[in-house]
Write a protein that holds these residues in place. Structure first.
Motif, PDB file in Angstrom:
ATOM      1  N   GLY A   2       9.430   0.979  21.910  1.00  0.00           N
ATOM      2  CA  GLY A   2      10.728   1.194  22.523  1.00  0.00           C
ATOM      3  C   GLY A   2      11.410  -0.117  22.826  1.00  0.00           C
ATOM      4  O   GLY A   2      10.762  -1.106  23.189  1.00  0.00           O
ATOM      5  N   CYS A   3      12.733  -0.147  22.656  1.00  0.00           N
ATOM      6  CA  CYS A   3      13.523  -1.344  22.941  1.00  0.00           C
ATOM      7  C   CYS A   3      14.225  -1.207  24.285  1.00  0.00           C
ATOM      8  O   CYS A   3      14.465  -0.096  24.778  1.00  0.00           O
ATOM      9  CB  CYS A   3      14.550  -1.584  21.842  1.00  0.00           C
ATOM     10  SG  CYS A   3      13.822  -2.049  20.247  1.00  0.00           S
ATOM     11  N   GLY A   4      14.603  -2.336  24.850  1.00  0.00           N
ATOM     12  CA  GLY A   4      15.249  -2.348  26.147  1.00  0.00           C
ATOM     13  C   GLY A   4      16.584  -1.655  26.156  1.00  0.00           C
ATOM     14  O   GLY A   4      17.053  -1.198  27.211  1.00  0.00           O
ATOM     15  N   ALA A  56       0.811  -1.218   0.000  1.00  0.00           N
ATOM     16  CA  ALA A  56       0.000   0.000   0.000  1.00  0.00           C
ATOM     17  C   ALA A  56       0.846   1.271   0.000  1.00  0.00           C
ATOM     18  O   ALA A  56       0.304   2.378   0.081  1.00  0.00           O
ATOM     19  CB  ALA A  56      -0.934  -0.010   1.215  1.00  0.00           C
ATOM     20  N   GLY A  57       2.167   1.091  -0.062  1.00  0.00           N
ATOM     21  CA  GLY A  57       3.049   2.253  -0.117  1.00  0.00           C
ATOM     22  C   GLY A  57       3.531   2.738   1.231  1.00  0.00           C
ATOM     23  O   GLY A  57       4.175   3.788   1.308  1.00  0.00           O
ATOM     24  N   TRP A  58       3.245   1.993   2.303  1.00  0.00           N
ATOM     25  CA  TRP A  58       3.684   2.409   3.631  1.00  0.00           C
ATOM     26  C   TRP A  58       5.169   2.093   3.825  1.00  0.00           C
ATOM     27  O   TRP A  58       5.690   1.105   3.299  1.00  0.00           O
ATOM     28  CB  TRP A  58       2.878   1.695   4.717  1.00  0.00           C
ATOM     29  CG  TRP A  58       1.476   2.190   4.881  1.00  0.00           C
ATOM     30  CD1 TRP A  58       0.685   2.768   3.926  1.00  0.00           C
ATOM     31  CD2 TRP A  58       0.691   2.111   6.065  1.00  0.00           C
ATOM     32  NE1 TRP A  58      -0.552   3.064   4.449  1.00  0.00           N
ATOM     33  CE2 TRP A  58      -0.578   2.673   5.763  1.00  0.00           C
ATOM     34  CE3 TRP A  58       0.907   1.623   7.345  1.00  0.00           C
ATOM     35  CZ2 TRP A  58      -1.603   2.758   6.696  1.00  0.00           C
ATOM     36  CZ3 TRP A  58      -0.107   1.696   8.284  1.00  0.00           C
ATOM     37  CH2 TRP A  58      -1.356   2.270   7.968  1.00  0.00           C
ATOM     38  N   ASP A  59       5.818   2.930   4.615  1.00  0.00           N
ATOM     39  CA  ASP A  59       7.194   2.730   5.048  1.00  0.00           C
ATOM     40  C   ASP A  59       7.139   1.838   6.292  1.00  0.00           C
ATOM     41  O   ASP A  59       6.615   2.249   7.331  1.00  0.00           O
ATOM     42  CB  ASP A  59       7.810   4.091   5.369  1.00  0.00           C
ATOM     43  CG  ASP A  59       9.262   3.999   5.773  1.00  0.00           C
ATOM     44  OD1 ASP A  59       9.887   2.963   5.485  1.00  0.00           O
ATOM     45  OD2 ASP A  59       9.758   4.953   6.399  1.00  0.00           O
ATOM     46  N   VAL A  60       7.687   0.589   6.191  1.00  0.00           N
ATOM     47  CA  VAL A  60       7.478  -0.412   7.231  1.00  0.00           C
ATOM     48  C   VAL A  60       8.809  -0.880   7.808  1.00  0.00           C
ATOM     49  O   VAL A  60       9.743  -1.193   7.071  1.00  0.00           O
ATOM     50  CB  VAL A  60       6.715  -1.634   6.671  1.00  0.00           C
ATOM     51  CG1 VAL A  60       6.420  -2.636   7.791  1.00  0.00           C
ATOM     52  CG2 VAL A  60       5.424  -1.206   5.997  1.00  0.00           C
ATOM     53  N   LEU A  61       8.873  -0.967   9.142  1.00  0.00           N
ATOM     54  CA  LEU A  61      10.023  -1.514   9.841  1.00  0.00           C
ATOM     55  C   LEU A  61       9.550  -2.648  10.750  1.00  0.00           C
ATOM     56  O   LEU A  61       8.643  -2.465  11.564  1.00  0.00           O
ATOM     57  CB  LEU A  61      10.708  -0.442  10.683  1.00  0.00           C
ATOM     58  CG  LEU A  61      11.865  -0.913  11.577  1.00  0.00           C
ATOM     59  CD1 LEU A  61      13.009  -1.478  10.737  1.00  0.00           C
ATOM     60  CD2 LEU A  61      12.349   0.225  12.468  1.00  0.00           C
ATOM     61  N   LEU A  71      14.312   3.983  20.187  1.00  0.00           N
ATOM     62  CA  LEU A  71      12.903   4.345  20.046  1.00  0.00           C
ATOM     63  C   LEU A  71      12.533   4.384  18.570  1.00  0.00           C
ATOM     64  O   LEU A  71      13.327   4.831  17.726  1.00  0.00           O
ATOM     65  CB  LEU A  71      12.620   5.706  20.678  1.00  0.00           C
ATOM     66  CG  LEU A  71      12.883   5.833  22.187  1.00  0.00           C
ATOM     67  CD1 LEU A  71      12.662   7.277  22.636  1.00  0.00           C
ATOM     68  CD2 LEU A  71      11.970   4.890  22.968  1.00  0.00           C
ATOM     69  N   PHE A  72      11.309   3.953  18.267  1.00  0.00           N
ATOM     70  CA  PHE A  72      10.826   3.921  16.886  1.00  0.00           C
ATOM     71  C   PHE A  72       9.418   4.519  16.864  1.00  0.00           C
ATOM     72  O   PHE A  72       8.505   3.976  17.486  1.00  0.00           O
ATOM     73  CB  PHE A  72      10.805   2.486  16.359  1.00  0.00           C
ATOM     74  CG  PHE A  72      12.156   1.827  16.402  1.00  0.00           C
ATOM     75  CD1 PHE A  72      13.037   1.948  15.343  1.00  0.00           C
ATOM     76  CD2 PHE A  72      12.553   1.103  17.523  1.00  0.00           C
ATOM     77  CE1 PHE A  72      14.287   1.347  15.386  1.00  0.00           C
ATOM     78  CE2 PHE A  72      13.796   0.497  17.581  1.00  0.00           C
ATOM     79  CZ  PHE A  72      14.666   0.619  16.506  1.00  0.00           C
TER      80      PHE A  72
END
Length: 531
Positions: A270-272, A27-32, A276-277
């Motif tokens: 957030g990761c340990g 759909a054109g989204w920027d995905v991580l 941050l994302f």
């Protein structure tokens, strides 16, 4: 430390997370995609476990729903290297007396096997399958698409009368044992249906176990139980290749320990380690429901009624898996099972009930029911010519820890079953790897306590009861946060349904004008459920 920003953060790179990421990328989204372990794939991975040169699948191995799934078909993974292959026979259930009921992709050969148990059962099977073919496409859509399945249901109504659909609904609620007794005369067909039901955690006498047994039998008849050439890992590899071709990214070793929520909305993860994302549009979580609601999202952001309902969430049984490297094929005394990719082994219909009863009583079954995979028989690339890469799994009660002595004792029971049906089995073993429930969870944190289906498949935890009372959809009470794991409808199995449903819910949330209406409607209904 800087904050990275993308349209969508997907937590977990199991196959559902990767399916969701692919649909959003389309759909054109920027995905991580953020994965806690060192490798993506979750339960859909392969490695040389039992001995060098012998390829084993770490968890999922045969993929009937993968072949039947409209979700995976639409992703066209064949263009990214995925190729299916089949054993000569789909499956066989070997009874203690040495007789075997064999499911073959040729319906006439299946019918001939069942007729050996009771003349006429073959014709009854063929009639059952003929009806399945009329409804299979809309029915699979109804099962795998978001709930309620309005469009697939309308397609079913065009193909079947209301009366016939009521009979189908009754079949879905029946136990496997009742369904077998009602439709067939001989033990072969009955044990085939009941054994298939135990691919879930449902006993042959449980309500709706007939639906799972019948469904797996019919899907197996139509599509077989195929395996990817080169191992289950090829499914993951194809999903990764497709995602990267569309600009998506998977980052391993990224242990998300919280979903960031503000103003009632998911803002990121957030990761340990402090990373941050930020997510502009959505956070999708391919993690078990108790991990999402009991850990990643702070309790203050969730309705108290939801947290109370979560206490009733039921896990499926624990799994104990053994992989063997064999110097030659299994020396079966019953030649009919030699060509089956999947073998059900150890007990008859009565024994299936006893096995399930002991699990319900939180006891290790004295006579375990074994699901066996003859992987080289299905895919010759799995081990050297003339050898066999073999695995078997059985269930144990779900609990947090198992001692080494308990696991070793149960493995002895498993191998004793093989010795009865394949004398000399131990003589052809050149390598072995035992993976107990604790090790399964260590390899994949989503397999909590060795549960591989994301929660019980019992009827009280399906549809709008999955994972708890709700809408049966991926939406959560937190705006822009979606449950994308097997804990969500339609549940376990490698078909991509939960991941696809989460992605579609996220996309629906951002449709012009209709997106606000969609979210307002979801919030209003959820408020009525959890207040």
């Amino acid at each position: 430390m800087t904050t990275e920003t993308v349209d969508a953060v997907v937590v977990g790179a199991g196959h559902n997370g990767l399916v969701a990421a692919n649909i959003l990328a389309d759909a054109g989204w920027d995905v991580l995609v953020l994965e806690a372990t060192d490798v993506p794939g979750g339960a859909v991975r392969s490695a040389e476990l039992a001995a060098p040169g012998y390829l084993s699948d770490l968890c999922s191995a045969f993929f009937p729903f993968g072949a039947a799934s409209p979700v995976l078909r639409e992703l066209e993974l064949g263009e990214h290297g995925l190729r299916w292959t089949h054993a000569p026979d789909v499956a066989a259930h070997l009874l203690p007396d040495g007789r075997a009921a064999v499911l073959n992709r040729d319906p006439r050969r299946t019918a001939a096997s069942l007729d050996e148990f009771a003349p006429g059962d073959g014709e009854r099977w063929l009639r059952l399958y003929e009806r399945w073919l009329r409804i299979s496409d809309p029915l699979m859509d109804a099962i795998l698409r978001p709930f309620p399945p309005i469009r697939p249901s309308l397609r079913l109504l065009r193909r079947e009368s209301v009366a016939d659909l009521l009979r189908l609904a009754r079949r879905f609620l029946a136990s496997a044992r009742a369904l077998g007794e009602e439709v067939f005369d001989g033990e072969g067909a009955k044990v085939l249906v009941s054994g298939m039901a135990l691919h879930t955690n449902l006993a042959p006498t449980d309500a709706a176990s007939g639906a799972f047994g019948w469904l797996l039998c019919m899907v197996g008849q139509q599509y077989g139980f195929p395996v990817p050439v080169g191992g289950a890992q090829r499914i993951t590899d194809a999903l990764l290749d497709r995602l990267r071709a569309r600009g998506g990214e998977v980052r391993c070793g990224a242990t998300v320990d919280r979903v960031i929520v503000g103003g009632g909305r998911a803002l990121g993860a957030g990761c340990g380690d402090g990373r941050l994302f930020r997510a502009r549009r959505a956070v999708l979580c391919d993690v078990p429901a108790p991990a999402l609601y009991g850990h990643l999202v702070a309790a203050g952001h969730l309705p108290r009624r939801l947290l109370a309902d979560l206490r009733g969430f039921q896990w499926d049984y624990a799994t104990l898996k053994v992989d063997w490297a064999l110097s030659k094929p299994v020396p079966w005394t019953t030649e009919a099972v030699a060509g089956a990719g999947t073998v059900h082994l150890g007990v008859d219909v009565e024994g299936l009930g006893l096995y399930a009863g002991e699990l319900e009583a939180n006891r290790r079954p004295r006579a375990p029911f074994l699901l066996v995979g003859q992987m080289t028989t299905a895919d010759p690339t799995r081990s050297p010519a003339g050898t066999e890469s073999l695995w078997s799994y059985t269930h144990l009660p779900h609990r947090r820890r198992w001692s080494t002595d308990e696991i070793d004792d149960h493995v002895d029971r498993i191998e004793a079953v093989f010795q009865r049906h394949a004398p000399g089995f131990s003589d052809v073993v050149v390598g072995r790897r035992v993976t107990g429930p604790d090790e399964l969870e260590e390899e994949n944190p989503s397999l909590q306590g060795g549960a591989v289906n994301g929660g019980s498949a019992a009827v009280y935890q399906q549809l709008f009861f999955r994972p708890i009372v709700g809408l049966g959809r991926a939406d959560t009470p937190v705006d822009r946060l979606y449950l994308a794991s097997a804990s969500a409808h339609p549940g376990g199995g490698v078909h991509g349904g939960p991941g696809a449903n989460a992605a579609r819910a996220a996309l629906a949330r951002w449709r012009p004008i209709l997106g606000d209406l969609y979210r307002a409607t979801v919030q209003r209904v959820q408020r009525s459920i959890y207040t």
